[in-house]
Write a protein that holds these residues in place. Structure first.
Motif, PDB file in Angstrom:
ATOM      1  N   TRP A 165       0.695  -1.064   0.084  1.00 48.19           N
ATOM      2  CA  TRP A 165      -0.045   0.062   0.088  1.00 48.19           C
ATOM      3  C   TRP A 165       0.754   1.346  -0.040  1.00 48.19           C
ATOM      4  O   TRP A 165       0.661   2.008  -0.726  1.00 48.19           O
ATOM      5  CB  TRP A 165      -0.845   0.024   1.314  1.00 48.19           C
ATOM      6  CG  TRP A 165      -1.705   1.253   1.549  1.00 48.19           C
ATOM      7  CD1 TRP A 165      -1.104   2.292   2.391  1.00 48.19           C
ATOM      8  CD2 TRP A 165      -2.627   1.751   0.873  1.00 48.19           C
ATOM      9  NE1 TRP A 165      -1.926   3.340   2.402  1.00 48.19           N
ATOM     10  CE2 TRP A 165      -2.740   3.120   1.447  1.00 48.19           C
ATOM     11  CE3 TRP A 165      -3.587   1.532  -0.037  1.00 48.19           C
ATOM     12  CZ2 TRP A 165      -3.854   3.859   1.116  1.00 48.19           C
ATOM     13  CZ3 TRP A 165      -4.553   2.088  -0.558  1.00 48.19           C
ATOM     14  CH2 TRP A 165      -4.876   3.511   0.134  1.00 48.19           C
ATOM     15  N   MET A 166       1.959   1.253   0.674  1.00 51.17           N
ATOM     16  CA  MET A 166       2.863   2.400   0.949  1.00 51.17           C
ATOM     17  C   MET A 166       3.707   2.539  -0.334  1.00 51.17           C
ATOM     18  O   MET A 166       4.611   3.476  -0.097  1.00 51.17           O
ATOM     19  CB  MET A 166       3.627   2.427   2.286  1.00 51.17           C
ATOM     20  CG  MET A 166       2.718   2.271   3.398  1.00 51.17           C
ATOM     21  SD  MET A 166       1.678   3.824   3.726  1.00 51.17           S
ATOM     22  CE  MET A 166       3.085   5.147   4.080  1.00 51.17           C
ATOM     23  N   LYS A 167       3.854   1.431  -1.280  1.00 51.06           N
ATOM     24  CA  LYS A 167       4.784   1.518  -2.448  1.00 51.06           C
ATOM     25  C   LYS A 167       6.177   1.525  -1.947  1.00 51.06           C
ATOM     26  O   LYS A 167       7.064   2.003  -2.506  1.00 51.06           O
ATOM     27  CB  LYS A 167       4.320   2.727  -3.103  1.00 51.06           C
ATOM     28  CG  LYS A 167       2.841   2.569  -3.936  1.00 51.06           C
ATOM     29  CD  LYS A 167       2.654   3.666  -5.164  1.00 51.06           C
ATOM     30  CE  LYS A 167       1.496   3.384  -5.763  1.00 51.06           C
ATOM     31  NZ  LYS A 167       1.536   2.145  -6.670  1.00 51.06           N
ATOM     32  N   ILE A 168       6.397   0.661  -0.871  1.00 53.58           N
ATOM     33  CA  ILE A 168       7.754   0.373  -0.451  1.00 53.58           C
ATOM     34  C   ILE A 168       8.234  -0.791  -1.223  1.00 53.58           C
ATOM     35  O   ILE A 168       7.708  -1.641  -1.769  1.00 53.58           O
ATOM     36  CB  ILE A 168       7.693  -0.285   0.777  1.00 53.58           C
ATOM     37  CG1 ILE A 168       7.432   1.041   1.997  1.00 53.58           C
ATOM     38  CG2 ILE A 168       9.095  -0.595   1.634  1.00 53.58           C
ATOM     39  CD1 ILE A 168       7.277   0.430   3.271  1.00 53.58           C
ATOM     40  N   PHE A 193      -6.499  14.979  -2.992  1.00 51.18           N
ATOM     41  CA  PHE A 193      -6.129  15.957  -3.178  1.00 51.18           C
ATOM     42  C   PHE A 193      -4.446  15.680  -3.136  1.00 51.18           C
ATOM     43  O   PHE A 193      -3.495  15.805  -4.455  1.00 51.18           O
ATOM     44  CB  PHE A 193      -6.310  17.037  -2.022  1.00 51.18           C
ATOM     45  CG  PHE A 193      -5.706  18.301  -2.415  1.00 51.18           C
ATOM     46  CD1 PHE A 193      -6.146  19.207  -3.527  1.00 51.18           C
ATOM     47  CD2 PHE A 193      -4.566  18.865  -1.606  1.00 51.18           C
ATOM     48  CE1 PHE A 193      -5.750  20.287  -3.802  1.00 51.18           C
ATOM     49  CE2 PHE A 193      -4.028  20.046  -2.052  1.00 51.18           C
ATOM     50  CZ  PHE A 193      -4.599  21.085  -2.972  1.00 51.18           C
ATOM     51  N   PHE A 194      -3.870  15.268  -2.077  1.00 47.45           N
ATOM     52  CA  PHE A 194      -2.422  15.055  -2.051  1.00 47.45           C
ATOM     53  C   PHE A 194      -1.984  13.614  -2.617  1.00 47.45           C
ATOM     54  O   PHE A 194      -0.764  13.585  -3.119  1.00 47.45           O
ATOM     55  CB  PHE A 194      -1.969  15.278  -0.545  1.00 47.45           C
ATOM     56  CG  PHE A 194      -1.912  16.615  -0.210  1.00 47.45           C
ATOM     57  CD1 PHE A 194      -0.901  17.582  -0.584  1.00 47.45           C
ATOM     58  CD2 PHE A 194      -2.678  16.880   0.856  1.00 47.45           C
ATOM     59  CE1 PHE A 194      -0.950  18.954  -0.231  1.00 47.45           C
ATOM     60  CE2 PHE A 194      -2.767  18.204   1.216  1.00 47.45           C
ATOM     61  CZ  PHE A 194      -1.789  19.234   0.765  1.00 47.45           C
ATOM     62  N   ARG A 195      -3.001  12.707  -2.554  1.00 45.15           N
ATOM     63  CA  ARG A 195      -2.791  11.361  -2.985  1.00 45.15           C
ATOM     64  C   ARG A 195      -1.817  10.602  -2.153  1.00 45.15           C
ATOM     65  O   ARG A 195      -1.273   9.765  -2.562  1.00 45.15           O
ATOM     66  CB  ARG A 195      -2.685  11.437  -4.496  1.00 45.15           C
ATOM     67  CG  ARG A 195      -3.468  11.822  -5.403  1.00 45.15           C
ATOM     68  CD  ARG A 195      -3.383  11.769  -6.916  1.00 45.15           C
ATOM     69  NE  ARG A 195      -3.152  10.369  -7.086  1.00 45.15           N
ATOM     70  CZ  ARG A 195      -4.011   9.617  -7.450  1.00 45.15           C
ATOM     71  NH1 ARG A 195      -5.272   9.972  -7.301  1.00 45.15           N
ATOM     72  NH2 ARG A 195      -3.891   8.258  -7.879  1.00 45.15           N
ATOM     73  N   SER A 196      -1.671  11.273  -0.985  1.00 48.14           N
ATOM     74  CA  SER A 196      -0.663  10.589  -0.002  1.00 48.14           C
ATOM     75  C   SER A 196      -1.501   9.451   0.565  1.00 48.14           C
ATOM     76  O   SER A 196      -2.755   9.240   0.945  1.00 48.14           O
ATOM     77  CB  SER A 196      -0.524  11.364   1.189  1.00 48.14           C
ATOM     78  OG  SER A 196       0.103  12.652   0.660  1.00 48.14           O
ATOM     79  N   ARG A 197      -0.711   8.311   0.667  1.00 44.31           N
ATOM     80  CA  ARG A 197      -1.237   6.920   0.985  1.00 44.31           C
ATOM     81  C   ARG A 197      -0.704   6.871   2.621  1.00 44.31           C
ATOM     82  O   ARG A 197       0.543   6.746   3.108  1.00 44.31           O
ATOM     83  CB  ARG A 197      -0.563   5.533   0.478  1.00 44.31           C
ATOM     84  CG  ARG A 197      -1.243   5.874  -1.065  1.00 44.31           C
ATOM     85  CD  ARG A 197      -0.945   4.423  -1.602  1.00 44.31           C
ATOM     86  NE  ARG A 197      -1.762   4.470  -2.819  1.00 44.31           N
ATOM     87  CZ  ARG A 197      -1.661   3.141  -3.703  1.00 44.31           C
ATOM     88  NH1 ARG A 197      -1.078   1.974  -3.195  1.00 44.31           N
ATOM     89  NH2 ARG A 197      -2.445   3.096  -4.572  1.00 44.31           N
ATOM     90  N   ALA A 198      -1.642   6.955   3.565  1.00 49.01           N
ATOM     91  CA  ALA A 198      -1.517   7.084   5.066  1.00 49.01           C
ATOM     92  C   ALA A 198      -1.974   5.692   5.739  1.00 49.01           C
ATOM     93  O   ALA A 198      -2.954   5.137   5.298  1.00 49.01           O
ATOM     94  CB  ALA A 198      -2.383   8.382   5.551  1.00 49.01           C
TER      95      ALA A 198
END
Length: 210
Positions: A165-168, A193-198
């Motif tokens: 999910w975090m694209k590690i 908006f930011f498209r951040s994966r939290a």
């Protein structure tokens, strides 16, 4: 600011291999009575959080996960999509053996070979093996149009789901670990908006009574 995607990752509840102190992995056992009660409690918590939203439910095909997922599905009135890609790490020949059998033979991974170490057990998966099947599965799930999704999986696999999910990158997953109790809920969110994966909530088990 709205929400583009929310993912709730559930670790299956107590299974028979837990109380028999046997190695799990791909060893396929049912939930215990306590596990069934905890699955219902997990389903109730998700129902409280999700309300009337449309939800997709994805699950490992091993019985302890699929039975947890079915309890959630019945409460939310949605179907379950099962896949072997979300299974627990395989312990190969150790699956179903007493935990002491594995403890006497398990060789911990050295720091310079975390991804490809086989732990000394015939047929066991490596971290890379698990990541290689979990990462594309998570990407395929997240790319589906449903905005709210549930994944029911296993303790070790949870870490790889979060990493995906975090694209590690897989190459960076040698030391990744997110410990979780059975029946926990991890809440992941990507905003529009930011498209951040939290990671909003990690391995929450407060809905379970002990």
């Amino acid at each position: 600011m709205g929400t583009l995607k929310e993912l709730f990752v559930v670790t299956h509840t107590e299974s028979i291999h837990h109380v028999e102190n046997k190695v799990g992995g791909w060893y396929d056992t049912d939930l215990t009575l306590r596990g069934k009660r905890d699955a219902q409690a997990t389903a109730e918590r998700l129902a409280e959080v999700l309300g009337e939203r449309e939800v997709e439910i994805h699950s490992s095909d091993l019985r302890r996960a699929s039975q947890t997922a079915q309890a959630i599905a019945q409460r939310l009135s949605f179907d379950v999509i099962e896949t072997p890609a979300l299974r627990e790490i395989s312990y190969g020949a150790a699956g179903g053996q007493p935990q002491e059998w594995l403890d006497a033979r398990y060789v911990p991974a050295p720091d310079d070979d975390r991804l490809d170490h086989h732990c000394g057990i015939d047929g066991a998966e490596t971290r890379r093996d698990v990541a290689t099947r979990v990462f594309p599965c998570v990407e395929a799930i997240v790319s589906r149009p449903c905005a709210t999704q549930i994944i029911v999986t296993h303790g070790f696999t949870l870490s790889m789901v979060i990493a995906a999910w975090m694209k590690i990158p897989i190459e960076a997953c040698g030391f990744v670990s997110f410990p979780a109790k059975s029946g926990s809920i991890t809440h992941l969110r990507q905003d529009d908006f930011f498209r951040s994966r939290a990671v909003i909530g990690l391995a929450d088990a407060s809905h379970l009574t002990r």
